[in-house]
Design a protein around this motif. Structure first.
Motif, PDB file in Angstrom:
ATOM      1  N   ARG A  69       0.834  -1.214   0.000  1.00 45.96           N
ATOM      2  CA  ARG A  69       0.000   0.000   0.000  1.00 45.96           C
ATOM      3  C   ARG A  69       0.858   1.249   0.000  1.00 45.96           C
ATOM      4  O   ARG A  69       0.593   2.207  -0.715  1.00 45.96           O
ATOM      5  CB  ARG A  69      -0.891   0.021   1.245  1.00 45.96           C
ATOM      6  N   ARG A  70       1.902   1.226   0.813  1.00 46.75           N
ATOM      7  CA  ARG A  70       2.749   2.407   0.959  1.00 46.75           C
ATOM      8  C   ARG A  70       3.634   2.629  -0.265  1.00 46.75           C
ATOM      9  O   ARG A  70       3.930   3.775  -0.611  1.00 46.75           O
ATOM     10  CB  ARG A  70       3.582   2.270   2.230  1.00 46.75           C
ATOM     11  N   TYR A  71       4.058   1.554  -0.905  1.00 48.61           N
ATOM     12  CA  TYR A  71       4.810   1.716  -2.157  1.00 48.61           C
ATOM     13  C   TYR A  71       4.015   2.573  -3.140  1.00 48.61           C
ATOM     14  O   TYR A  71       4.540   3.496  -3.752  1.00 48.61           O
ATOM     15  CB  TYR A  71       5.069   0.355  -2.807  1.00 48.61           C
ATOM     16  N   TYR A  72       2.740   2.241  -3.284  1.00 44.78           N
ATOM     17  CA  TYR A  72       1.910   2.882  -4.301  1.00 44.78           C
ATOM     18  C   TYR A  72       1.102   4.076  -3.785  1.00 44.78           C
ATOM     19  O   TYR A  72       0.424   4.744  -4.567  1.00 44.78           O
ATOM     20  CB  TYR A  72       0.962   1.854  -4.924  1.00 44.78           C
ATOM     21  N   GLY A  73       1.158   4.336  -2.477  1.00 42.10           N
ATOM     22  CA  GLY A  73       0.440   5.485  -1.929  1.00 42.10           C
ATOM     23  C   GLY A  73      -1.065   5.341  -1.991  1.00 42.10           C
ATOM     24  O   GLY A  73      -1.780   6.303  -2.271  1.00 42.10           O
ATOM     25  N   VAL A  74      -1.560   4.117  -1.728  1.00 45.99           N
ATOM     26  CA  VAL A  74      -2.992   3.835  -1.818  1.00 45.99           C
ATOM     27  C   VAL A  74      -3.556   3.610  -0.421  1.00 45.99           C
ATOM     28  O   VAL A  74      -2.938   2.931   0.407  1.00 45.99           O
ATOM     29  CB  VAL A  74      -3.240   2.578  -2.688  1.00 45.99           C
ATOM     30  N   LEU A  75      -4.732   4.156  -0.152  1.00 40.72           N
ATOM     31  CA  LEU A  75      -5.363   3.979   1.153  1.00 40.72           C
ATOM     32  C   LEU A  75      -6.038   2.612   1.246  1.00 40.72           C
ATOM     33  O   LEU A  75      -6.255   1.936   0.238  1.00 40.72           O
ATOM     34  CB  LEU A  75      -6.368   5.094   1.408  1.00 40.72           C
ATOM     35  N   GLU A  76      -6.396   2.227   2.461  1.00 42.41           N
ATOM     36  CA  GLU A  76      -6.891   0.875   2.724  1.00 42.41           C
ATOM     37  C   GLU A  76      -8.126   0.510   1.897  1.00 42.41           C
ATOM     38  O   GLU A  76      -8.196  -0.562   1.288  1.00 42.41           O
ATOM     39  CB  GLU A  76      -7.201   0.713   4.213  1.00 42.41           C
ATOM     40  N   GLY A  77      -9.123   1.379   1.888  1.00 41.66           N
ATOM     41  CA  GLY A  77     -10.363   1.078   1.187  1.00 41.66           C
ATOM     42  C   GLY A  77     -10.150   0.853  -0.303  1.00 41.66           C
ATOM     43  O   GLY A  77     -10.694  -0.089  -0.892  1.00 41.66           O
ATOM     44  N   GLN A  78      -9.350   1.708  -0.905  1.00 45.98           N
ATOM     45  CA  GLN A  78      -9.087   1.582  -2.332  1.00 45.98           C
ATOM     46  C   GLN A  78      -8.249   0.337  -2.628  1.00 45.98           C
ATOM     47  O   GLN A  78      -8.469  -0.348  -3.628  1.00 45.98           O
ATOM     48  CB  GLN A  78      -8.363   2.826  -2.836  1.00 45.98           C
ATOM     49  N   PHE A  79      -7.306   0.043  -1.740  1.00 45.52           N
ATOM     50  CA  PHE A  79      -6.463  -1.143  -1.930  1.00 45.52           C
ATOM     51  C   PHE A  79      -7.320  -2.409  -1.897  1.00 45.52           C
ATOM     52  O   PHE A  79      -7.143  -3.307  -2.739  1.00 45.52           O
ATOM     53  CB  PHE A  79      -5.401  -1.195  -0.830  1.00 45.52           C
ATOM     54  N   TYR A  80      -8.237  -2.490  -0.959  1.00 43.97           N
ATOM     55  CA  TYR A  80      -9.108  -3.665  -0.871  1.00 43.97           C
ATOM     56  C   TYR A  80     -10.017  -3.762  -2.097  1.00 43.97           C
ATOM     57  O   TYR A  80     -10.296  -4.862  -2.597  1.00 43.97           O
ATOM     58  CB  TYR A  80      -9.947  -3.621   0.405  1.00 43.97           C
ATOM     59  N   HIS A  81     -10.458  -2.621  -2.586  1.00 49.60           N
ATOM     60  CA  HIS A  81     -11.274  -2.604  -3.808  1.00 49.60           C
ATOM     61  C   HIS A  81     -10.487  -3.172  -4.981  1.00 49.60           C
ATOM     62  O   HIS A  81     -11.022  -3.960  -5.780  1.00 49.60           O
ATOM     63  CB  HIS A  81     -11.719  -1.179  -4.117  1.00 49.60           C
ATOM     64  N   TYR A  82      -9.208  -2.810  -5.072  1.00 51.91           N
ATOM     65  CA  TYR A  82      -8.363  -3.354  -6.135  1.00 51.91           C
ATOM     66  C   TYR A  82      -8.227  -4.873  -5.990  1.00 51.91           C
ATOM     67  O   TYR A  82      -8.210  -5.604  -6.989  1.00 51.91           O
ATOM     68  CB  TYR A  82      -6.974  -2.720  -6.087  1.00 51.91           C
ATOM     69  N   PHE A  83      -8.121  -5.338  -4.748  1.00 49.40           N
ATOM     70  CA  PHE A  83      -8.007  -6.785  -4.522  1.00 49.40           C
ATOM     71  C   PHE A  83      -9.277  -7.503  -4.972  1.00 49.40           C
ATOM     72  O   PHE A  83      -9.203  -8.582  -5.589  1.00 49.40           O
ATOM     73  CB  PHE A  83      -7.727  -7.088  -3.053  1.00 49.40           C
ATOM     74  N   GLU A  84     -10.423  -6.912  -4.701  1.00 48.22           N
ATOM     75  CA  GLU A  84     -11.683  -7.516  -5.141  1.00 48.22           C
ATOM     76  C   GLU A  84     -11.742  -7.606  -6.660  1.00 48.22           C
ATOM     77  O   GLU A  84     -12.202  -8.614  -7.220  1.00 48.22           O
ATOM     78  CB  GLU A  84     -12.869  -6.708  -4.613  1.00 48.22           C
ATOM     79  N   LEU A  85     -11.271  -6.564  -7.345  1.00 49.26           N
ATOM     80  CA  LEU A  85     -11.219  -6.594  -8.806  1.00 49.26           C
ATOM     81  C   LEU A  85     -10.257  -7.675  -9.291  1.00 49.26           C
ATOM     82  O   LEU A  85     -10.548  -8.402 -10.248  1.00 49.26           O
ATOM     83  CB  LEU A  85     -10.774  -5.230  -9.349  1.00 49.26           C
ATOM     84  N   ALA A  86      -9.108  -7.772  -8.611  1.00 50.53           N
ATOM     85  CA  ALA A  86      -8.084  -8.747  -9.001  1.00 50.53           C
ATOM     86  C   ALA A  86      -8.602 -10.174  -8.877  1.00 50.53           C
ATOM     87  O   ALA A  86      -8.271 -11.043  -9.698  1.00 50.53           O
ATOM     88  CB  ALA A  86      -6.839  -8.561  -8.145  1.00 50.53           C
ATOM     89  N   GLU A  87      -9.410 -10.435  -7.856  1.00 53.02           N
ATOM     90  CA  GLU A  87      -9.951 -11.781  -7.656  1.00 53.02           C
ATOM     91  C   GLU A  87     -10.904 -12.188  -8.778  1.00 53.02           C
ATOM     92  O   GLU A  87     -11.003 -13.371  -9.115  1.00 53.02           O
ATOM     93  CB  GLU A  87     -10.696 -11.857  -6.318  1.00 53.02           C
ATOM     94  N   LYS A  88     -11.582 -11.212  -9.359  1.00 55.57           N
ATOM     95  CA  LYS A  88     -12.569 -11.509 -10.408  1.00 55.57           C
ATOM     96  C   LYS A  88     -11.922 -11.669 -11.785  1.00 55.57           C
ATOM     97  O   LYS A  88     -12.577 -12.120 -12.720  1.00 55.57           O
ATOM     98  CB  LYS A  88     -13.609 -10.384 -10.462  1.00 55.57           C
ATOM     99  N   MET A  89     -10.655 -11.281 -11.890  1.00 53.24           N
ATOM    100  CA  MET A  89      -9.949 -11.386 -13.165  1.00 53.24           C
ATOM    101  C   MET A  89      -9.381 -12.787 -13.352  1.00 53.24           C
ATOM    102  O   MET A  89      -9.182 -13.518 -12.375  1.00 53.24           O
ATOM    103  CB  MET A  89      -8.825 -10.342 -13.224  1.00 53.24           C
ATOM    104  N   GLN A  90      -9.105 -13.158 -14.587  1.00 53.53           N
ATOM    105  CA  GLN A  90      -8.462 -14.441 -14.852  1.00 53.53           C
ATOM    106  C   GLN A  90      -7.004 -14.393 -14.392  1.00 53.53           C
ATOM    107  O   GLN A  90      -6.370 -13.348 -14.427  1.00 53.53           O
ATOM    108  CB  GLN A  90      -8.521 -14.762 -16.347  1.00 53.53           C
TER     109      GLN A  90
END
Length: 213
Positions: A69-90
């Motif tokens: 998170r700190r590498y990319y400067g992303v807050l917790e909520g947005q980071f978790y949202h990205y993870f949810e998107l990543a799980e739905k991808m192939q």
């Protein structure tokens, strides 16, 4: 918009790794965790930084997530949202997550050497210094796609501060997935980043394990 406003070097000390959050300072002896820094503080920040015990499995997973998170400067909520998107991808969720983070506009600007740090890239994007496919974009989290062209605005090219910034970062290696024209200060996104092209100390499998509990 919420963002971290504390001392960024404190974050590097907490992770005990260089997160490259302050541009040129991170490559000098002034870095908070540089070996040659005579004022280097021992241990992690906080009252109990010197006496931290061996980390549990959960602790290792948490640190892997916080560090990324700190590498990319992303807050917790947005980071978790990205993870949810990543799980739905192939494909693998961890690698998909890193691919999403790498495709953020502020990260692309940093990778091209058009900013000294991701934090600075974020600020410059908000101020409207960059375009995507000829249109000005001021959203740092904007995700570029293969075929997109990212460029420094014509007015910004004439600024002495931007010229100095580009010159200072001209030696930074450009990722293979970006086709960069140094003369025109434009770059085409030829594809999304592969895992082996991401030069950060990220343990994405630990992040997947953390969020899968």
């Amino acid at each position: 918009m919420a963002r971290y406003t504390g001392a960024v070097c404190r974050q590097c000390r907490r992770e005990e790794k260089k997160l490259f959050l302050k541009g040129e300072r991170c490559y000098s002896d002034k870095c908070a965790i540089a070996e040659n820094n005579k004022e280097k503080r021992q241990g992690t920040p906080g009252q109990h930084g010197q006496s931290r015990k061996k980390q549990s499995e959960y602790g290792l997973q948490l640190r892997a997530k916080q560090r990324t998170r700190r590498y990319y400067g992303v807050l917790e909520g947005q980071f978790y949202h990205y993870f949810e998107l990543a799980e739905k991808m192939q494909g693998k969720a961890g690698e998909n997550l890193l691919q999403i983070l790498e495709s953020r506009l502020d990260n692309v600007v940093y990778r091209l050497g058009l900013a000294s740090s991701r934090a600075q890239a974020r600020q410059l994007v908000v101020h409207g210094h960059y375009t995507v496919n000829g249109k000005r974009v001021n959203i740092p989290s904007y995700r570029v796609k293969p075929g997109d062209t990212v460029a420094l605005c014509d007015k910004s090219k004439a600024l002495d501060s931007m010229k100095a910034l580009v010159e200072a970062n001209s030696a930074r290696p450009i990722p293979m997935w970006l086709e960069y024209n140094k003369d025109a200060l434009t770059a085409k996104v030829t594809r999304l980043a592969n895992r082996d092209e991401i030069d950060l100390d990220v343990e994405e499998q630990l992040i997947v394990e953390l969020y899968s509990k």
